[in-house]
Write a protein that holds these residues in place. Structure first.
Motif, PDB file in Angstrom:
ATOM      1  N   GLY A 259       4.679  -4.719  37.646  1.00  0.00           N
ATOM      2  CA  GLY A 259       5.329  -3.685  38.426  1.00  0.00           C
ATOM      3  C   GLY A 259       4.989  -3.766  39.904  1.00  0.00           C
ATOM      4  N   VAL A 260       5.962  -3.440  40.747  1.00  0.00           N
ATOM      5  CA  VAL A 260       5.729  -3.370  42.190  1.00  0.00           C
ATOM      6  C   VAL A 260       4.761  -2.228  42.494  1.00  0.00           C
ATOM      7  N   THR A 261       4.926  -1.097  41.796  1.00  0.00           N
ATOM      8  CA  THR A 261       4.014   0.032  41.995  1.00  0.00           C
ATOM      9  C   THR A 261       2.617  -0.333  41.498  1.00  0.00           C
ATOM     10  N   ARG A 262       2.529  -1.046  40.386  1.00  0.00           N
ATOM     11  CA  ARG A 262       1.235  -1.518  39.872  1.00  0.00           C
ATOM     12  C   ARG A 262       0.507  -2.337  40.931  1.00  0.00           C
ATOM     13  N   ASN A 263       1.219  -3.297  41.514  1.00  0.00           N
ATOM     14  CA  ASN A 263       0.634  -4.147  42.544  1.00  0.00           C
ATOM     15  C   ASN A 263       0.173  -3.323  43.741  1.00  0.00           C
ATOM     16  N   SER A 264       0.971  -2.318  44.114  1.00  0.00           N
ATOM     17  CA  SER A 264       0.630  -1.465  45.253  1.00  0.00           C
ATOM     18  C   SER A 264      -0.601  -0.623  44.960  1.00  0.00           C
ATOM     19  N   VAL A 265      -0.704  -0.116  43.732  1.00  0.00           N
ATOM     20  CA  VAL A 265      -1.873   0.674  43.335  1.00  0.00           C
ATOM     21  C   VAL A 265      -3.135  -0.174  43.392  1.00  0.00           C
ATOM     22  N   LEU A 266      -3.063  -1.406  42.901  1.00  0.00           N
ATOM     23  CA  LEU A 266      -4.214  -2.302  42.952  1.00  0.00           C
ATOM     24  C   LEU A 266      -4.670  -2.525  44.392  1.00  0.00           C
ATOM     25  N   GLN A 267      -3.705  -2.724  45.291  1.00  0.00           N
ATOM     26  CA  GLN A 267      -4.053  -2.934  46.697  1.00  0.00           C
ATOM     27  C   GLN A 267      -4.693  -1.684  47.300  1.00  0.00           C
ATOM     28  N   LEU A 268      -4.147  -0.514  46.981  1.00  0.00           N
ATOM     29  CA  LEU A 268      -4.706   0.723  47.521  1.00  0.00           C
ATOM     30  C   LEU A 268      -6.135   0.964  47.020  1.00  0.00           C
ATOM     31  N   LEU A 269      -6.368   0.768  45.741  1.00  0.00           N
ATOM     32  CA  LEU A 269      -7.699   0.997  45.178  1.00  0.00           C
ATOM     33  C   LEU A 269      -8.729   0.057  45.813  1.00  0.00           C
ATOM     34  N   LYS A 270      -8.353  -1.193  45.991  1.00  0.00           N
ATOM     35  CA  LYS A 270      -9.259  -2.151  46.634  1.00  0.00           C
ATOM     36  C   LYS A 270      -9.486  -1.766  48.098  1.00  0.00           C
ATOM     37  N   HIS A 271      -8.425  -1.280  48.767  1.00  0.00           N
ATOM     38  CA  HIS A 271      -8.531  -0.837  50.156  1.00  0.00           C
ATOM     39  C   HIS A 271      -9.500   0.343  50.275  1.00  0.00           C
ATOM     40  N   TRP A 272      -9.513   1.200  49.268  1.00  0.00           N
ATOM     41  CA  TRP A 272     -10.407   2.365  49.257  1.00  0.00           C
ATOM     42  C   TRP A 272     -11.784   2.021  48.701  1.00  0.00           C
ATOM     43  N   GLU A 273     -11.968   0.771  48.294  1.00  0.00           N
ATOM     44  CA  GLU A 273     -13.231   0.303  47.718  1.00  0.00           C
ATOM     45  C   GLU A 273     -13.603   1.055  46.435  1.00  0.00           C
ATOM     46  N   ILE A 274     -12.559   1.371  45.664  1.00  0.00           N
ATOM     47  CA  ILE A 274     -12.748   1.949  44.335  1.00  0.00           C
ATOM     48  C   ILE A 274     -12.757   0.799  43.329  1.00  0.00           C
ATOM     49  N   PRO A 275     -13.777   0.686  42.484  1.00  0.00           N
ATOM     50  CA  PRO A 275     -13.833  -0.416  41.513  1.00  0.00           C
ATOM     51  C   PRO A 275     -12.585  -0.455  40.630  1.00  0.00           C
ATOM     52  N   VAL A 276     -11.927  -1.600  40.586  1.00  0.00           N
ATOM     53  CA  VAL A 276     -10.719  -1.741  39.774  1.00  0.00           C
ATOM     54  C   VAL A 276     -10.730  -3.116  39.121  1.00  0.00           C
ATOM     55  N   THR A 277     -10.370  -3.161  37.843  1.00  0.00           N
ATOM     56  CA  THR A 277     -10.422  -4.392  37.060  1.00  0.00           C
ATOM     57  C   THR A 277      -9.137  -4.561  36.265  1.00  0.00           C
ATOM     58  N   GLU A 278      -8.648  -5.800  36.209  1.00  0.00           N
ATOM     59  CA  GLU A 278      -7.533  -6.163  35.339  1.00  0.00           C
ATOM     60  C   GLU A 278      -8.121  -6.923  34.153  1.00  0.00           C
ATOM     61  N   ARG A 279      -8.009  -6.347  32.964  1.00  0.00           N
ATOM     62  CA  ARG A 279      -8.561  -6.992  31.764  1.00  0.00           C
ATOM     63  C   ARG A 279      -7.939  -6.404  30.511  1.00  0.00           C
ATOM     64  N   LYS A 280      -8.225  -7.032  29.384  1.00  0.00           N
ATOM     65  CA  LYS A 280      -7.777  -6.484  28.110  1.00  0.00           C
ATOM     66  C   LYS A 280      -8.586  -5.222  27.803  1.00  0.00           C
ATOM     67  N   ILE A 281      -7.904  -4.213  27.300  1.00  0.00           N
ATOM     68  CA  ILE A 281      -8.575  -2.980  26.899  1.00  0.00           C
ATOM     69  C   ILE A 281      -7.936  -2.486  25.602  1.00  0.00           C
ATOM     70  N   SER A 282      -8.753  -2.192  24.626  1.00  0.00           N
ATOM     71  CA  SER A 282      -8.246  -1.791  23.308  1.00  0.00           C
ATOM     72  C   SER A 282      -8.201  -0.282  23.183  1.00  0.00           C
ATOM     73  N   MET A 283      -7.433   0.193  22.220  1.00  0.00           N
ATOM     74  CA  MET A 283      -7.392   1.626  21.945  1.00  0.00           C
ATOM     75  C   MET A 283      -8.735   2.105  21.407  1.00  0.00           C
ATOM     76  N   GLU A 284      -9.424   1.250  20.661  1.00  0.00           N
ATOM     77  CA  GLU A 284     -10.728   1.640  20.135  1.00  0.00           C
ATOM     78  C   GLU A 284     -11.721   1.844  21.282  1.00  0.00           C
ATOM     79  N   GLU A 285     -11.681   0.960  22.280  1.00  0.00           N
ATOM     80  CA  GLU A 285     -12.549   1.129  23.453  1.00  0.00           C
ATOM     81  C   GLU A 285     -12.220   2.429  24.171  1.00  0.00           C
ATOM     82  N   LEU A 286     -10.932   2.728  24.285  1.00  0.00           N
ATOM     83  CA  LEU A 286     -10.510   3.954  24.964  1.00  0.00           C
ATOM     84  C   LEU A 286     -10.962   5.183  24.178  1.00  0.00           C
ATOM     85  N   ARG A 287     -10.822   5.131  22.861  1.00  0.00           N
ATOM     86  CA  ARG A 287     -11.248   6.253  22.021  1.00  0.00           C
ATOM     87  C   ARG A 287     -12.749   6.490  22.154  1.00  0.00           C
TER      88      ARG A 287
END
Length: 364
Positions: A259-287
């Motif tokens: 997504g274009v918005t996804r890409n923009s969000v990633l750039q904003l978070l990095k610009h704000w120095e908020i930790p952000v990671t692109e990786r696999k995440i499972s529903m069990e991990e989220l639960r």
């Protein structure tokens, strides 16, 4: 050859424009549309802006039988000084060509296409609503039109751009929505068409959405199509989770639309120095993160809704409540910043905004 001029045929009568408080998403369309044809071996040609009208297509046109089509979605916004402006339109056109590649559709000239969109938006500028949260939705799409019942790439296409004044995509606005995790159906798998923006992806998602809509869910959360445990997308949006101070989004894997918005969000978070990671995440991990009190926020991102906070996930009969059903701090900051840049009310440090200016002639 590729056409380098755009002929303009103005409509003789104008439609009545809706009031801003009566706008529904994608129901009303402007007076004009852009059309360009492709034929083999001529290439793309006959670029024109014409009155908005029905298409006349042969019943055997390949689009009806084999689904060879791609589309995009972006918006035009009205700035405080009255300028019409676009948000990162070059990214949408790059993605359109990526979808073209996957669907065996001829590439378009992205610079020319952007010029055509600008010219159409400039012509229809008075259709851009001025109320808060409203915009002019832009839908470029390509369909195969060769009359032939054979499974092969078409040799004829139409590239069309239509415009629609819109309000909020979700009636909830920036308020959190309820999402159901889908276990039976899948959206896409790596190697399929998931990373292309093609109509078939959305048609195959309707059944799952229909099944949960009656229970008050705004969308479904898609899991991977192989193991059925890793998170991919939410409805027609990319998805983010804030866990223990870190923002996580599923890594692009060949089945997730970038997504274009996804890409923009990633750039904003990095610009704000908020930790952000692109990786696999499972529903069990989220639960488990929710059980441990570490799941702080969740939100979807997309052109239509921009940022859509998630207040509840339902998975295997379990309800996962996020941030007490309230909009999170990161989601709110992202929404305010993104829309502030889009509407020209905040500084644009990334040069994301493309102004729409009237050309002196139709050559780009």
């Amino acid at each position: 050859m590729e056409e380098r001029t755009i002929q303009v045929n103005h409509c003789s009568t104008r439609k009545e424009k809706p009031k801003s408080d009566q706008l529904q998403f994608g129901r009303i369309f402007t007076d004009h549309m852009f059309v360009m044809d492709f034929t083999d071996p001529l290439g793309w040609h006959d670029a024109r802006i014409v009155p908005y009208q029905p298409l006349t297509i042969d019943p055997s046109a390949m689009i009806f039988h084999y689904g060879q089509s791609v589309f995009e979605g972006l918006k035009a916004y009205l700035s405080p000084d009255g300028d019409a402006q676009l948000f990162r339109p070059e990214k949408n056109l790059q993605r359109l060509n990526q979808s073209n590649e996957r669907l065996c559709i001829p590439q378009i000239n992205e610079e020319f296409a952007l010029g055509a969109i600008k010219k159409l938006v400039e012509l229809e500028k008075d259709w851009i609503p001025g109320s808060e949260g409203t915009s002019l939705y832009i839908r470029p799409f390509i369909i195969s039109t060769e009359p032939y019942l054979g499974v092969a790439p078409s040799r004829r296409y139409k590239f069309i751009v239509i415009l629609s004044p819109v309000g909020a995509y979700y009636k909830e606005g920036i308020n959190p929505v309820k999402i159901a995790v889908e276990n039976k159906y899948v959206r896409a798998v790596s190697g399929g068409t998931g990373e292309a923006k093609t109509g078939g992806n959305y048609a195959s998602s309707l059944k799952a959405q229909e099944m949960v809509a009656g229970s008050g869910y705004a969308q479904v959360l898609w899991l991977d199509g192989v193991e059925r445990k890793y998170i991919e997308e939410v409805g027609s949006m990319n998805v983010f989770f804030k866990i223990n101070g870190e923002v996580i989004t599923p890594v692009l894997n060949g089945s997730i639309l970038e997504g274009v918005t996804r890409n923009s969000v990633l750039q904003l978070l990095k610009h704000w120095e908020i930790p952000v990671t692109e990786r696999k995440i499972s529903m069990e991990e989220l639960r488990q993160a929710n059980k441990d009190g570490l799941l702080e926020e969740a939100f979807g991102t997309g052109t239509a809704a921009v940022i859509s906070p998630i207040g509840q996930l339902t998975w295997n009969g379990q309800h996962i409540y996020i941030n007490d059903g309230k909009t999170g701090e990161i989601a709110k900051r992202l929404y305010d910043t993104m829309t502030g840049i889009q509407y020209g009310m905040l500084e644009d440090p990334f040069n994301w905004i493309e102004k729409v200016k009237e050309k002196s002639n139709s050559v780009f």
